[in-house]
Each structure stands twice: as structure tokens, then as C-alpha cells.
Design a protein around this motif. Structure first.
Motif, PDB file in Angstrom:
ATOM      1  N   UNK A   1      -5.319  -2.210  -1.730  1.00  0.00           N
ATOM      2  CA  UNK A   1      -6.297  -1.211  -1.300  1.00  0.00           C
ATOM      3  C   UNK A   1      -5.610  -0.111  -0.504  1.00  0.00           C
ATOM      4  N   UNK A   2      -4.629  -0.486   0.281  1.00  0.00           N
ATOM      5  CA  UNK A   2      -3.911   0.512   1.085  1.00  0.00           C
ATOM      6  C   UNK A   2      -3.145   1.459   0.175  1.00  0.00           C
ATOM      7  N   UNK A   3      -2.573   0.909  -0.875  1.00  0.00           N
ATOM      8  CA  UNK A   3      -1.819   1.742  -1.809  1.00  0.00           C
ATOM      9  C   UNK A   3      -2.750   2.735  -2.513  1.00  0.00           C
ATOM     10  N   UNK A   4      -3.930   2.231  -2.872  1.00  0.00           N
ATOM     11  CA  UNK A   4      -4.908   3.101  -3.521  1.00  0.00           C
ATOM     12  C   UNK A   4      -5.329   4.235  -2.573  1.00  0.00           C
ATOM     13  N   UNK A   5      -5.547   3.868  -1.329  1.00  0.00           N
ATOM     14  CA  UNK A   5      -5.948   4.873  -0.334  1.00  0.00           C
ATOM     15  C   UNK A   5      -4.834   5.890  -0.137  1.00  0.00           C
ATOM     16  N   UNK A   6      -3.600   5.402  -0.068  1.00  0.00           N
ATOM     17  CA  UNK A   6      -2.455   6.305   0.110  1.00  0.00           C
ATOM     18  C   UNK A   6      -2.369   7.274  -1.067  1.00  0.00           C
ATOM     19  N   UNK A   7      -2.551   6.753  -2.261  1.00  0.00           N
ATOM     20  CA  UNK A   7      -2.469   7.610  -3.446  1.00  0.00           C
ATOM     21  C   UNK A   7      -3.532   8.707  -3.408  1.00  0.00           C
TER      22      UNK A   7
ATOM     23  N   UNK B   1      -2.923  -4.920   0.800  1.00  0.00           N
ATOM     24  CA  UNK B   1      -1.855  -4.026   0.334  1.00  0.00           C
ATOM     25  C   UNK B   1      -2.296  -3.151  -0.841  1.00  0.00           C
TER      26      UNK B   1
END
Lengths: 136, 68
Positions: free
Chosen positions: B38-44, B36
Motif C-alpha cells: 500500500x505504501x508503494x502504491x501511495x508513493x507511486x 509495504x
């Protein structure tokens, strides 16, 4: 025997470390989608500002108030929204796939949904979980 | 100390085996578990690019923004 086991333990620990890094987002497919969306944003941003288009709770965009757009331009608006949603769906799918877990697509989408809304400019409309619209 | 120290006791081997298995199982679990953060970082990173936001901008977005 013991050396083997310790080796297995170390290998296992190394595997753990990998999972905590970054998600892979630097593939040609993802880069193309990002570029297309960035370019489209220049046209769609005015519609966010006007409230014609809002950010949905599931990481897409939707026409919220077509009345903000002259009748003659509504077809264009629909096409813009449809194209954006196609790219967003593809983006979520590609990120999951690029990381070897196509089944992560829904969670990737949910993560983006939250972050689009968190980062929405003041005045833009965002969808609440109950599907009602709220202005940032 | 007796010479038998050289060969690990069956219990010792079992403990090590069990540990190795636990680590292996843990890895499978973690790799399947959705990352989660890492996904948030990627989304940002992606959203900042698409919306042309200054890097590392958090929740509050460009409040008194340039456009409007």
C-alpha cells in the motif's frame, strides 16, 4: 456463548481486510505538500537534467555537482534543495501520521526513496546504497 | 446422540477461545506491520503527480522524454 465467539472471529476477519487497502494520503497537509513539490519540480527538474542535483538513497535530494550552476545562482540552488528536502521530510512524516502510525515514517521514507529512483528519468543521477552516484 | 451435545465440551470452548485469540493477535500484528504494498502504491500516486508522469507509469520512466 458460541455466537459471541463466532462474532468475535468475524470482527477479527473484518479488521484484517482493512489493513490491506490503501494508505491515507488525502489529508489537507499532504495535499499542500504535494502541490508545493509539484510546483517546485518545474524549477528543480532542469538541475536533475544537468546533474547538479541528484536523488539520494534516503528519499531526499542533494547537490551533486554545483559546478553545473553559475556561481551567482548557487545560493538559489541550495535554497531550492533545502526547501525540497523540508517538504519531503514533512511528507513522509505526515503520511505515517495520517495512517495512525507515526513510527512508520522511516519505512515510508525508504519506500519513497526506492520509487523516486525507480521512476527517475534517464540521465538523472541517483545515489546508490553505498552513497556513490550513478546515472540512470 | 446424548443430550450432552447441546453444551459444548470444555475442549470445544477452549478451541474456539484459542481461535478467537489467535485472530485477535493476528490483527494486532497485521495492523502494526508496515503495509509495504500500500505504501508503494501511495508513493507511486504522489510521485506521478509531483513529477507529472502519466498515470500508472512503472519503473522505466519517460525514457525518450519530451524534455532534455
Amino acid at each position: 456463548m458460541r455466537t459471541l465467539l463466532v462474532g468475535a472471529l468475524l470482527l477479527g476477519a473484518a479488521g484484517h481486510g482493512r489493513a490491506q487497502g490503501n494508505l491515507e494520503i488525502d489529508t489537507p497537509a499532504i495535499a499542500a505538500l504535494r502541490a508545493a513539490m509539484q510546483q517546485r519540480h518545474q524549477q528543480i527538474a532542469a538541475h536533475y537534467d544537468a546533474g547538479a542535483v541528484g536523488l539520494t538513497a534516503d528519499g531526499l535530494v542533494a547537490i551533486r555537482d554545483a559546478g553545473q550552476v553559475p556561481l551567482s545562482q548557487r545560493g538559489r540552488l541550495s535554497a531550492l534543495v533545502a526547501a525540497e528536502n523540508r517538504d519531503r521530510e514533512a511528507l513522509y512524516r505526515e503520511i505515517a501520521r495520517a495512517n495512525g502510525h507515526p513510527e512508520w515514517r522511516e519505512q515510508v521514507q525508504a519506500t519513497f526513496a526506492q520509487r523516486w529512483i525507480d521512476k527517475a528519468r534517464r540521465g538523472w543521477w541517483v545515489q546508490r546504497p553505498d552513497k556513490g552516484w550513478a546515472q540512470r | 446422540m446424548t443430550p450432552s451435545v447441546r453444551t459444548p465440551s470444555p475442549a470445544g470452548v477452549m478451541t474456539l477461545l484459542l481461535g478467537a485469540m489467535l485472530v485477535a493477535v493476528g490483527c494486532v500484528t497485521i495492523n502494526i506491520y508496515f503495509p509495504a504494498a500500500a505504501a508503494e502504491k501511495a508513493a507511486d500516486r504522489i510521485i506521478d503527480g509531483v513529477w507529472q508522469l502519466p498515470n500508472g507509469q512503472g519503473g522505466q520512466a519517460p525514457a525518450d522524454g519530451d524534455k532534455q
